[in-house]
Design a protein around this motif. Structure first.
Motif, PDB file in Angstrom:
ATOM      1  N   GLU A  40      -7.539   3.419  15.925  1.00 58.45           N
ATOM      2  CA  GLU A  40      -7.324   2.146  16.744  1.00 58.45           C
ATOM      3  C   GLU A  40      -8.154   0.845  16.127  1.00 58.45           C
ATOM      4  O   GLU A  40      -7.804  -0.205  16.246  1.00 58.45           O
ATOM      5  N   VAL A  41      -9.045   1.241  15.388  1.00 61.06           N
ATOM      6  CA  VAL A  41      -9.895   0.206  14.919  1.00 61.06           C
ATOM      7  C   VAL A  41      -9.429  -0.339  13.471  1.00 61.06           C
ATOM      8  O   VAL A  41     -10.034  -1.143  12.601  1.00 61.06           O
ATOM      9  N   SER A  42      -8.740   0.542  12.766  1.00 63.59           N
ATOM     10  CA  SER A  42      -8.082   0.437  11.469  1.00 63.59           C
ATOM     11  C   SER A  42      -7.259  -0.856  11.168  1.00 63.59           C
ATOM     12  O   SER A  42      -6.474  -1.133  11.981  1.00 63.59           O
ATOM     13  N   LYS A  43      -7.527  -1.541  10.144  1.00 68.22           N
ATOM     14  CA  LYS A  43      -6.716  -2.668   9.630  1.00 68.22           C
ATOM     15  C   LYS A  43      -5.622  -2.305   8.541  1.00 68.22           C
ATOM     16  O   LYS A  43      -4.684  -3.092   8.358  1.00 68.22           O
ATOM     17  N   ASP A  44      -5.386  -1.001   8.310  1.00 71.32           N
ATOM     18  CA  ASP A  44      -4.470  -0.343   7.272  1.00 71.32           C
ATOM     19  C   ASP A  44      -3.160  -0.609   7.925  1.00 71.32           C
ATOM     20  O   ASP A  44      -2.014  -0.623   7.320  1.00 71.32           O
ATOM     21  N   LEU A  45      -2.937   0.008   9.249  1.00 70.51           N
ATOM     22  CA  LEU A  45      -1.946   0.126  10.075  1.00 70.51           C
ATOM     23  C   LEU A  45      -1.289  -1.077  10.434  1.00 70.51           C
ATOM     24  O   LEU A  45      -1.928  -1.555  11.647  1.00 70.51           O
TER      25      LEU A  45
ATOM     26  N   HIS B  51       7.913  -4.060  17.843  1.00 66.43           N
ATOM     27  CA  HIS B  51       8.724  -3.372  18.593  1.00 66.43           C
ATOM     28  C   HIS B  51       8.094  -2.027  18.751  1.00 66.43           C
ATOM     29  O   HIS B  51       8.405  -1.311  19.450  1.00 66.43           O
ATOM     30  N   ALA B  52       6.908  -1.857  18.018  1.00 60.20           N
ATOM     31  CA  ALA B  52       6.373  -0.256  17.904  1.00 60.20           C
ATOM     32  C   ALA B  52       4.969  -0.402  18.433  1.00 60.20           C
ATOM     33  O   ALA B  52       4.345  -1.379  18.122  1.00 60.20           O
ATOM     34  N   LYS B  53       4.811   0.470  19.205  1.00 62.00           N
ATOM     35  CA  LYS B  53       3.404   0.741  19.765  1.00 62.00           C
ATOM     36  C   LYS B  53       3.257   2.145  19.730  1.00 62.00           C
ATOM     37  O   LYS B  53       3.734   3.156  19.993  1.00 62.00           O
ATOM     38  N   LEU B  54       1.688   2.323  19.728  1.00 59.90           N
ATOM     39  CA  LEU B  54       0.988   3.699  19.635  1.00 59.90           C
ATOM     40  C   LEU B  54       0.389   3.990  21.045  1.00 59.90           C
ATOM     41  O   LEU B  54      -0.121   2.909  21.475  1.00 59.90           O
ATOM     42  N   GLY B  55       0.314   5.106  21.584  1.00 59.99           N
ATOM     43  CA  GLY B  55      -0.502   5.449  22.740  1.00 59.99           C
ATOM     44  C   GLY B  55      -1.874   5.431  22.501  1.00 59.99           C
ATOM     45  O   GLY B  55      -2.122   5.227  21.480  1.00 59.99           O
ATOM     46  N   GLU B  56      -2.635   5.538  23.581  1.00 63.65           N
ATOM     47  CA  GLU B  56      -4.145   5.627  23.601  1.00 63.65           C
ATOM     48  C   GLU B  56      -4.484   6.605  22.721  1.00 63.65           C
ATOM     49  O   GLU B  56      -4.065   7.714  22.590  1.00 63.65           O
ATOM     50  N   GLU B  57      -5.657   6.319  21.843  1.00 62.84           N
ATOM     51  CA  GLU B  57      -6.152   7.177  21.037  1.00 62.84           C
ATOM     52  C   GLU B  57      -6.869   8.311  21.816  1.00 62.84           C
ATOM     53  O   GLU B  57      -7.543   7.955  22.821  1.00 62.84           O
ATOM     54  N   PHE B  58      -6.953   9.593  21.441  1.00 63.01           N
ATOM     55  CA  PHE B  58      -7.821  10.568  22.131  1.00 63.01           C
ATOM     56  C   PHE B  58      -8.224  11.563  21.116  1.00 63.01           C
ATOM     57  O   PHE B  58      -7.723  11.734  20.274  1.00 63.01           O
TER      58      PHE B  58
ATOM     59  N   MET C 103       0.698  -1.298   0.120  1.00 65.01           N
ATOM     60  CA  MET C 103      -0.176  -0.028  -0.001  1.00 65.01           C
ATOM     61  C   MET C 103       0.824   1.258  -0.072  1.00 65.01           C
ATOM     62  O   MET C 103       1.718   1.375   0.911  1.00 65.01           O
ATOM     63  N   SER C 104       0.584   2.223  -0.935  1.00 66.02           N
ATOM     64  CA  SER C 104       1.476   3.243  -1.026  1.00 66.02           C
ATOM     65  C   SER C 104       0.961   4.314   0.279  1.00 66.02           C
ATOM     66  O   SER C 104      -0.073   4.387   0.640  1.00 66.02           O
ATOM     67  N   SER C 105       1.977   5.001   0.476  1.00 73.59           N
ATOM     68  CA  SER C 105       1.676   5.992   1.601  1.00 73.59           C
ATOM     69  C   SER C 105       0.518   6.913   1.109  1.00 73.59           C
ATOM     70  O   SER C 105       0.078   7.486   2.068  1.00 73.59           O
ATOM     71  N   ALA C 106       0.443   7.188  -0.084  1.00 77.38           N
ATOM     72  CA  ALA C 106      -0.616   8.290  -0.514  1.00 77.38           C
ATOM     73  C   ALA C 106      -1.903   7.776  -0.324  1.00 77.38           C
ATOM     74  O   ALA C 106      -2.941   8.396  -0.403  1.00 77.38           O
ATOM     75  N   LYS C 107      -2.113   6.362  -0.085  1.00 78.87           N
ATOM     76  CA  LYS C 107      -3.368   5.547   0.008  1.00 78.87           C
ATOM     77  C   LYS C 107      -3.835   5.634   1.673  1.00 78.87           C
ATOM     78  O   LYS C 107      -5.051   5.281   1.970  1.00 78.87           O
ATOM     79  N   PHE C 108      -2.907   6.037   2.430  1.00 73.07           N
ATOM     80  CA  PHE C 108      -3.286   6.236   3.894  1.00 73.07           C
ATOM     81  C   PHE C 108      -4.226   7.299   4.104  1.00 73.07           C
ATOM     82  O   PHE C 108      -3.799   8.558   3.743  1.00 73.07           O
ATOM     83  N   MET C 109      -5.232   7.256   4.945  1.00 73.09           N
ATOM     84  CA  MET C 109      -6.047   8.400   5.072  1.00 73.09           C
ATOM     85  C   MET C 109      -6.064   8.592   6.831  1.00 73.09           C
ATOM     86  O   MET C 109      -5.589   7.696   7.498  1.00 73.09           O
ATOM     87  N   PRO C 110      -6.519   9.722   7.270  1.00 67.33           N
ATOM     88  CA  PRO C 110      -6.338   9.857   8.851  1.00 67.33           C
ATOM     89  C   PRO C 110      -6.899   8.692   9.443  1.00 67.33           C
ATOM     90  O   PRO C 110      -6.317   8.304  10.734  1.00 67.33           O
ATOM     91  N   GLY C 111      -7.986   8.022   9.146  1.00 64.47           N
ATOM     92  CA  GLY C 111      -8.891   7.196   9.862  1.00 64.47           C
ATOM     93  C   GLY C 111      -7.709   5.908   9.756  1.00 64.47           C
ATOM     94  O   GLY C 111      -8.237   4.764  10.514  1.00 64.47           O
ATOM     95  N   SER C 112      -6.642   5.717   8.830  1.00 68.49           N
ATOM     96  CA  SER C 112      -5.622   4.621   8.835  1.00 68.49           C
ATOM     97  C   SER C 112      -5.173   4.428  10.075  1.00 68.49           C
ATOM     98  O   SER C 112      -4.549   3.443  10.406  1.00 68.49           O
ATOM     99  N   PHE C 113      -5.029   5.652  10.943  1.00 71.87           N
ATOM    100  CA  PHE C 113      -4.200   5.365  12.111  1.00 71.87           C
ATOM    101  C   PHE C 113      -5.069   5.394  13.443  1.00 71.87           C
ATOM    102  O   PHE C 113      -4.341   5.596  14.362  1.00 71.87           O
TER     103      PHE C 113
END
Length: 84
Positions: free
Chosen positions: A50-55, A60-67, A38-48
Motif C-alpha cells: 500500500e505504501v509503494s510508489k512503484d505501482l 478503473h483498477a483497484k486492489l483490495g485491502e492489504e493483509f 520500469m521493466s517488470s523484472a525490476k518490481f519486487m514484492p514490496g512494490s505491491f
C-alpha cells in the motif's frame, strides 16, 4: 514480437518469472497498470504494498485491502511429548 501467423506474442513459451515480476507483467498485459519505463523484472514484492510508489494502477483498477499472510496457519500444531 509476432508468431508464425502474425499474431502478437505477449510472453514466450519458455519464459520464466520471479513472483513479483509475474504479477507486474500480468498487470501490464491486462491493462490495469499505467505504462511505465520500469521493466517488470525490476518490481519486487514490496512494490505491491500500500505504501509503494512503484505501482500505479489505471483509474478503473483497484486492489483490495492489504493483509498479512502467515505461512504457519496450515501447519499442524506441535505435538507435545507424552509425559510419563
Amino acid at each position: 514480437m509476432k508468431d508464425a501467423e502474425g499474431e502478437d506474442i505477449l510472453v514466450e513459451d519458455n519464459r520464466t518469472f520471479f513472483c513479483s515480476e509475474l504479477i507486474a507483467k500480468s498487470y501490464k498485459v491486462l491493462g490495469i497498470m499505467e505504462e511505465t519505463d520500469m521493466s517488470s523484472a525490476k518490481f519486487m514484492p514490496g512494490s505491491f504494498s500500500e505504501v509503494s510508489k512503484d505501482l500505479v494502477l489505471k483509474s478503473h483498477a483497484k486492489l483490495g485491502e492489504e493483509f498479512l499472510v502467515d505461512p504457519k496457519v496450515d501447519e499442524e500444531p506441535e505435538k507435545k511429548e507424552d509425559q510419563e
